[in-house]
Motif scaffolding. Structure first.
Motif, PDB file in Angstrom:
ATOM      1  N   LEU A  22       1.041   9.433  -5.943  1.00  0.00           N
ATOM      2  CA  LEU A  22       1.509  10.811  -5.786  1.00  0.00           C
ATOM      3  C   LEU A  22       2.423  11.243  -6.934  1.00  0.00           C
ATOM      4  CD1 LEU A  22       2.188  10.868  -1.937  1.00  0.00           C
ATOM      5  CD2 LEU A  22       0.291  11.965  -3.184  1.00  0.00           C
ATOM      6  N   ALA A  23       3.111  10.293  -7.532  1.00  0.00           N
ATOM      7  CA  ALA A  23       4.029  10.599  -8.630  1.00  0.00           C
ATOM      8  C   ALA A  23       3.299  10.793  -9.963  1.00  0.00           C
ATOM      9  CB  ALA A  23       5.070   9.488  -8.764  1.00  0.00           C
ATOM     10  N   GLU A  24       2.046  10.382 -10.044  1.00  0.00           N
ATOM     11  CA  GLU A  24       1.276  10.502 -11.288  1.00  0.00           C
ATOM     12  C   GLU A  24       0.666  11.897 -11.411  1.00  0.00           C
ATOM     13  OE1 GLU A  24       0.625   8.385 -13.956  1.00  0.00           O
ATOM     14  OE2 GLU A  24       2.264   7.256 -13.041  1.00  0.00           O
ATOM     15  N   PRO A  25       0.581  12.399 -12.640  1.00  0.00           N
ATOM     16  CA  PRO A  25      -0.087  13.699 -12.832  1.00  0.00           C
ATOM     17  C   PRO A  25      -1.593  13.565 -12.568  1.00  0.00           C
ATOM     18  CG  PRO A  25       0.660  12.781 -14.944  1.00  0.00           C
ATOM     19  CD  PRO A  25       1.137  11.853 -13.862  1.00  0.00           C
ATOM     20  N   LEU A  83       0.845  -1.200   0.000  1.00  0.00           N
ATOM     21  CA  LEU A  83       0.000   0.000   0.000  1.00  0.00           C
ATOM     22  C   LEU A  83       0.880   1.249   0.000  1.00  0.00           C
ATOM     23  CD1 LEU A  83      -2.759   1.343   0.114  1.00  0.00           C
ATOM     24  CD2 LEU A  83      -2.709   1.070   2.610  1.00  0.00           C
ATOM     25  N   GLY A  84       1.941   1.249   0.778  1.00  0.00           N
ATOM     26  CA  GLY A  84       2.870   2.385   0.772  1.00  0.00           C
ATOM     27  C   GLY A  84       3.467   2.602  -0.611  1.00  0.00           C
ATOM     28  N   ASP A  85       3.866   1.504  -1.265  1.00  0.00           N
ATOM     29  CA  ASP A  85       4.420   1.608  -2.620  1.00  0.00           C
ATOM     30  C   ASP A  85       3.399   2.214  -3.580  1.00  0.00           C
ATOM     31  OD1 ASP A  85       6.735   0.377  -1.698  1.00  0.00           O
ATOM     32  OD2 ASP A  85       6.271  -1.576  -2.607  1.00  0.00           O
ATOM     33  N   VAL A  86       2.159   1.737  -3.494  1.00  0.00           N
ATOM     34  CA  VAL A  86       1.106   2.223  -4.395  1.00  0.00           C
ATOM     35  C   VAL A  86       0.806   3.692  -4.113  1.00  0.00           C
ATOM     36  CG1 VAL A  86      -1.344   1.991  -4.989  1.00  0.00           C
ATOM     37  CG2 VAL A  86       0.100  -0.041  -4.825  1.00  0.00           C
ATOM     38  N   GLN A  87       0.739   4.074  -2.844  1.00  0.00           N
ATOM     39  CA  GLN A  87       0.436   5.466  -2.513  1.00  0.00           C
ATOM     40  C   GLN A  87       1.535   6.400  -3.022  1.00  0.00           C
ATOM     41  OE1 GLN A  87      -0.208   4.839   1.697  1.00  0.00           O
ATOM     42  NE2 GLN A  87      -2.445   4.930   1.442  1.00  0.00           N
ATOM     43  N   ARG A  88       2.780   5.989  -2.931  1.00  0.00           N
ATOM     44  CA  ARG A  88       3.873   6.789  -3.478  1.00  0.00           C
ATOM     45  C   ARG A  88       3.753   6.897  -4.999  1.00  0.00           C
ATOM     46  NH1 ARG A  88       6.194   4.388   0.827  1.00  0.00           N
ATOM     47  NH2 ARG A  88       6.950   2.544  -0.265  1.00  0.00           N
ATOM     48  N   ALA A  89       3.369   5.804  -5.647  1.00  0.00           N
ATOM     49  CA  ALA A  89       3.203   5.825  -7.102  1.00  0.00           C
ATOM     50  C   ALA A  89       2.046   6.735  -7.509  1.00  0.00           C
ATOM     51  CB  ALA A  89       2.978   4.407  -7.632  1.00  0.00           C
ATOM     52  N   GLY A 123      -3.012   6.784 -12.749  1.00  0.00           N
ATOM     53  CA  GLY A 123      -3.354   7.203 -11.391  1.00  0.00           C
ATOM     54  C   GLY A 123      -4.676   6.604 -10.935  1.00  0.00           C
ATOM     55  N   LEU A 124      -5.639   6.542 -11.848  1.00  0.00           N
ATOM     56  CA  LEU A 124      -6.936   5.946 -11.521  1.00  0.00           C
ATOM     57  C   LEU A 124      -6.781   4.457 -11.221  1.00  0.00           C
ATOM     58  CD1 LEU A 124      -9.997   6.301 -11.265  1.00  0.00           C
ATOM     59  CD2 LEU A 124     -10.154   5.846 -13.722  1.00  0.00           C
ATOM     60  N   LEU A 125      -5.982   3.764 -12.031  1.00  0.00           N
ATOM     61  CA  LEU A 125      -5.738   2.348 -11.796  1.00  0.00           C
ATOM     62  C   LEU A 125      -5.050   2.151 -10.443  1.00  0.00           C
ATOM     63  CD1 LEU A 125      -5.656  -0.618 -12.639  1.00  0.00           C
ATOM     64  CD2 LEU A 125      -3.523  -0.123 -13.826  1.00  0.00           C
ATOM     65  N   LEU A 126      -4.050   2.973 -10.159  1.00  0.00           N
ATOM     66  CA  LEU A 126      -3.340   2.865  -8.879  1.00  0.00           C
ATOM     67  C   LEU A 126      -4.270   3.155  -7.700  1.00  0.00           C
ATOM     68  CD1 LEU A 126       0.009   4.558  -9.907  1.00  0.00           C
ATOM     69  CD2 LEU A 126      -0.305   2.155  -9.253  1.00  0.00           C
TER      70      LEU A 126
END
Length: 177
Positions: free
Chosen positions: A134-137, A126-132, A143-146
């Motif tokens: 935040l990195a998406e525009p 979950l931490g990895d996904v949340q960081r990813a 970002g929607l998929l994440l």
């Protein structure tokens, strides 16, 4: 299914009908859809793979002999490996439930410790996904998929909380679970 059958055999040798009954009880209503032949096909595959051995046990006068299955040392090693494995990104909740029930019934592992291990892995992801995210525009399809992945992880974490409550309140799981 194979690992759950092996774990059920870790408690004690059994015949196919007994294993099927224990699996159905452990799964509750989800076990009602279990095909009767599924356990027997699984046992045959496990025997062919050298994970179980089969012996004939004398039946009652009005019943035929039964095949009784037991773990081999390789089967015992596979059960131990399965109990420490965390299932993600495709967690199968029914399989994880069976892992908890089998671990408790055969006293192979503490179900709460298995829940904790699964939770640690989900929190890490979950931490990895949340960081990813935040990195998406803003407004990106990725970002929607994440975001969907993050929501699924959060739901799985809530379910693990329910599992922990259940297994924390159970001092001794019934013998047939």
């Amino acid at each position: 299914m194979q690992d759950a059958v092996l774990a059920m055999l870790a408690k004690e040798p059994s015949h196919g009908y007994g294993l099927r009954a224990r699996l159905r009880r452990a799964l509750g209503p989800l076990g009602d859809s279990m095909n009767a032949g599924q356990v027997y096909v699984t046992l045959a595959r496990l025997e062919k793979a050298g994970l179980v051995v089969c012996e004939r046990a004398e039946g009652l006068p009005d019943r035929p002999d039964r095949k009784v299955y037991a773990l081999t040392p390789a089967g015992q090693r596979r059960v131990a490996a399965w109990l420490t494995e965390v299932n993600w990104p495709k967690p199968n909740l029914a399989e994880f439930h069976l892992k908890l029930a089998a671990a408790a019934a055969a006293r192979l592992a503490d179900p709460v410790e298995l829940v904790d291990a699964q939770r640690r892995e989900l929190l890490r992801r979950l931490g990895d996904v949340q960081r990813a995210v935040l990195a998406e525009p803003d407004g990106s399809t990725a970002g929607l998929l994440l975001e969907g992945v993050a929501l699924r992880l959060q739901a799985d974490l809530h379910w693990l909380d329910a599992c922990e409550r259940r297994w924390s309140n159970t001092e001794n799981e019934p013998e047939d679970a």
